[in-house]
Design a protein around this motif. Structure first.
Motif, PDB file in Angstrom:
ATOM      1  N   GLY A 188       0.793  -1.215   0.000  1.00 11.63           N
ATOM      2  CA  GLY A 188       0.000   0.000   0.000  1.00 11.63           C
ATOM      3  C   GLY A 188       0.830   1.273   0.000  1.00 11.63           C
ATOM      4  N   HIS A 189       2.053   1.178   0.454  1.00 17.17           N
ATOM      5  CA  HIS A 189       2.993   2.300   0.468  1.00 17.17           C
ATOM      6  C   HIS A 189       4.380   1.732   0.164  1.00 17.17           C
ATOM      7  N   GLY A 190       5.201   2.486  -0.530  1.00 20.59           N
ATOM      8  CA  GLY A 190       6.584   2.081  -0.713  1.00 20.59           C
ATOM      9  C   GLY A 190       6.783   1.055  -1.814  1.00 20.59           C
ATOM     10  N   ASP A 191       7.981   0.455  -1.792  1.00 27.99           N
ATOM     11  CA  ASP A 191       8.415  -0.420  -2.878  1.00 27.99           C
ATOM     12  C   ASP A 191       7.896  -1.841  -2.713  1.00 27.99           C
ATOM     13  N   PRO A 192       7.721  -2.551  -3.831  1.00 29.58           N
ATOM     14  CA  PRO A 192       7.362  -3.968  -3.741  1.00 29.58           C
ATOM     15  C   PRO A 192       8.489  -4.791  -3.139  1.00 29.58           C
ATOM     16  N   THR A 193       8.137  -6.021  -2.764  1.00 28.13           N
ATOM     17  CA  THR A 193       9.113  -6.988  -2.287  1.00 28.13           C
ATOM     18  C   THR A 193       8.633  -8.358  -2.758  1.00 28.13           C
ATOM     19  N   THR A 194       9.173  -9.426  -2.196  1.00 33.33           N
ATOM     20  CA  THR A 194       8.668 -10.767  -2.486  1.00 33.33           C
ATOM     21  C   THR A 194       8.478 -11.519  -1.180  1.00 33.33           C
ATOM     22  N   ILE A 195       7.642 -12.554  -1.249  1.00 30.47           N
ATOM     23  CA  ILE A 195       7.461 -13.399  -0.067  1.00 30.47           C
ATOM     24  C   ILE A 195       8.792 -14.000   0.351  1.00 30.47           C
ATOM     25  N   GLY A 196       9.591 -14.454  -0.612  1.00 33.85           N
ATOM     26  CA  GLY A 196      10.878 -15.063  -0.297  1.00 33.85           C
ATOM     27  C   GLY A 196      11.832 -14.113   0.401  1.00 33.85           C
ATOM     28  N   GLU A 197      11.827 -12.843  -0.043  1.00 35.66           N
ATOM     29  CA  GLU A 197      12.697 -11.850   0.601  1.00 35.66           C
ATOM     30  C   GLU A 197      12.270 -11.593   2.033  1.00 35.66           C
ATOM     31  N   GLU A 198      10.972 -11.578   2.280  1.00 35.88           N
ATOM     32  CA  GLU A 198      10.471 -11.200   3.599  1.00 35.88           C
ATOM     33  C   GLU A 198      10.445 -12.362   4.579  1.00 35.88           C
ATOM     34  N   ALA A 199      10.413 -13.601   4.074  1.00 34.08           N
ATOM     35  CA  ALA A 199      10.220 -14.755   4.953  1.00 34.08           C
ATOM     36  C   ALA A 199      11.207 -14.824   6.121  1.00 34.08           C
ATOM     37  N   PRO A 200      12.525 -14.633   5.906  1.00 29.67           N
ATOM     38  CA  PRO A 200      13.445 -14.732   7.055  1.00 29.67           C
ATOM     39  C   PRO A 200      13.161 -13.685   8.124  1.00 29.67           C
ATOM     40  N   HIS A 201      12.845 -12.456   7.688  1.00 34.90           N
ATOM     41  CA  HIS A 201      12.552 -11.397   8.663  1.00 34.90           C
ATOM     42  C   HIS A 201      11.236 -11.684   9.379  1.00 34.90           C
ATOM     43  N   LEU A 202      10.263 -12.205   8.618  1.00 34.07           N
ATOM     44  CA  LEU A 202       8.947 -12.430   9.194  1.00 34.07           C
ATOM     45  C   LEU A 202       8.997 -13.501  10.277  1.00 34.07           C
ATOM     46  N   LYS A 203       9.884 -14.471  10.124  1.00 37.03           N
ATOM     47  CA  LYS A 203       9.995 -15.491  11.160  1.00 37.03           C
ATOM     48  C   LYS A 203      10.457 -14.864  12.472  1.00 37.03           C
ATOM     49  N   GLU A 204      11.297 -13.836  12.371  1.00 31.71           N
ATOM     50  CA  GLU A 204      11.715 -13.123  13.584  1.00 31.71           C
ATOM     51  C   GLU A 204      10.542 -12.358  14.192  1.00 31.71           C
ATOM     52  N   TRP A 205       9.747 -11.701  13.319  1.00 33.03           N
ATOM     53  CA  TRP A 205       8.569 -10.981  13.808  1.00 33.03           C
ATOM     54  C   TRP A 205       7.586 -11.940  14.475  1.00 33.03           C
ATOM     55  N   ILE A 206       7.427 -13.121  13.881  1.00 30.06           N
ATOM     56  CA  ILE A 206       6.491 -14.100  14.434  1.00 30.06           C
ATOM     57  C   ILE A 206       6.939 -14.521  15.830  1.00 30.06           C
ATOM     58  N   GLU A 207       8.234 -14.725  16.024  1.00 32.87           N
ATOM     59  CA  GLU A 207       8.736 -15.084  17.347  1.00 32.87           C
ATOM     60  C   GLU A 207       8.474 -13.969  18.344  1.00 32.87           C
ATOM     61  N   ARG A 208       8.577 -12.719  17.892  1.00 29.04           N
ATOM     62  CA  ARG A 208       8.312 -11.585  18.783  1.00 29.04           C
ATOM     63  C   ARG A 208       6.829 -11.451  19.096  1.00 29.04           C
ATOM     64  N   GLY A 209       5.984 -11.919  18.158  1.00 27.68           N
ATOM     65  CA  GLY A 209       4.537 -11.719  18.312  1.00 27.68           C
ATOM     66  C   GLY A 209       3.879 -12.760  19.180  1.00 27.68           C
ATOM     67  N   HIS A 210       4.595 -13.838  19.531  1.00 26.48           N
ATOM     68  CA  HIS A 210       3.959 -14.905  20.290  1.00 26.48           C
ATOM     69  C   HIS A 210       4.839 -15.318  21.458  1.00 26.48           C
TER      70      HIS A 210
END
Length: 210
Positions: A188-210
């Motif tokens: 919705g804002h900013g540059d596109p990315t890919t699921i593959g690029e974000e997956a490693p970072h998202l796993k860190e966010w998931i650990e922080r979220g639970h």
């Protein structure tokens, strides 16, 4: 083979919530061909979006969520191009803040499919940034329109009213991380990315979220 393509423009205006105001640039995504098109979000400038549409038939104006900076131009655009505005009903409280005298024309639901120019877009209900936030997944185009649920570098903001961090993390984990790694995330804002690029970072966010 679908003849659909993705077009992009940026509009600028004010995001207002909880008594604050911020200048923002918003992405507008158009999916379609030379005959018909679907508009993903209608922020700030109905005339600019209508000009990008040209004379094509607009299948729908899909709101990824109802923060004012994503829907403020939706009624004017709908009137200009003769298309329905679609919104997940869980975001109606936010829509009513922006447009108390105008209802959305239709309701989005998880799993609903919208077809434009031979391409199917599947609605993924991804609450967290807002209760009714959705993403639109177009497997034939290898892309997902993520609204403000997922950005380059992490999840959307959850620090304001009607948002919740554990919920957005759950949505990303359950609805987005399983998409093919090459899937382009058009935000919705900013540059596109890919699921593959974000997956490693998202796993860190998931650990922080639970």
């Amino acid at each position: 083979m679908s003849g659909a393509r993705v077009e992009h423009l940026v509009t600028s205006g004010v995001f207002a919530l909880d008594g604050g105001e911020w200048q923002v640039d918003n992405n507008v995504w158009l999916v379609g061909d030379d005959s018909e098109v679907l508009v993903v979000d209608a922020p700030h400038d109905a005339d600019a979006i209508a000009a990008a549409v040209g004379g094509r038939r607009v299948v729908a104006i899909v709101c990824t969520h109802a923060h004012n900076d994503h829907v403020d131009a939706a009624p004017a655009l709908a009137d200009a191009v003769g298309a329905p505005v679609l919104l997940h009903p869980d975001d109606r409280v936010l829509w009513d803040m922006a447009h108390p005298d105008r209802e959305p024309d239709g309701a989005l639901a998880d799993g609903r499919e919208i077809t434009v120019a031979g391409t199917v877009l599947r609605v993924l209900h991804t609450p967290g940034h807002t209760p009714g936030a959705v993403c639109l997944y177009a497997p034939g185009l290898g892309t997902v329109f993520s609204g403000d649920t997922l950005f380059r570098g992490g999840p959307g903001a959850t620090g304001r009213s009607f948002s919740d961090f554990p919920t957005i993390i759950e949505s990303i984990r359950d609805r987005l991380l399983g998409l093919p790694p090459h899937t382009v995330v058009r935000t919705g804002h900013g540059d596109p990315t890919t699921i593959g690029e974000e997956a490693p970072h998202l796993k860190e966010w998931i650990e922080r979220g639970h």
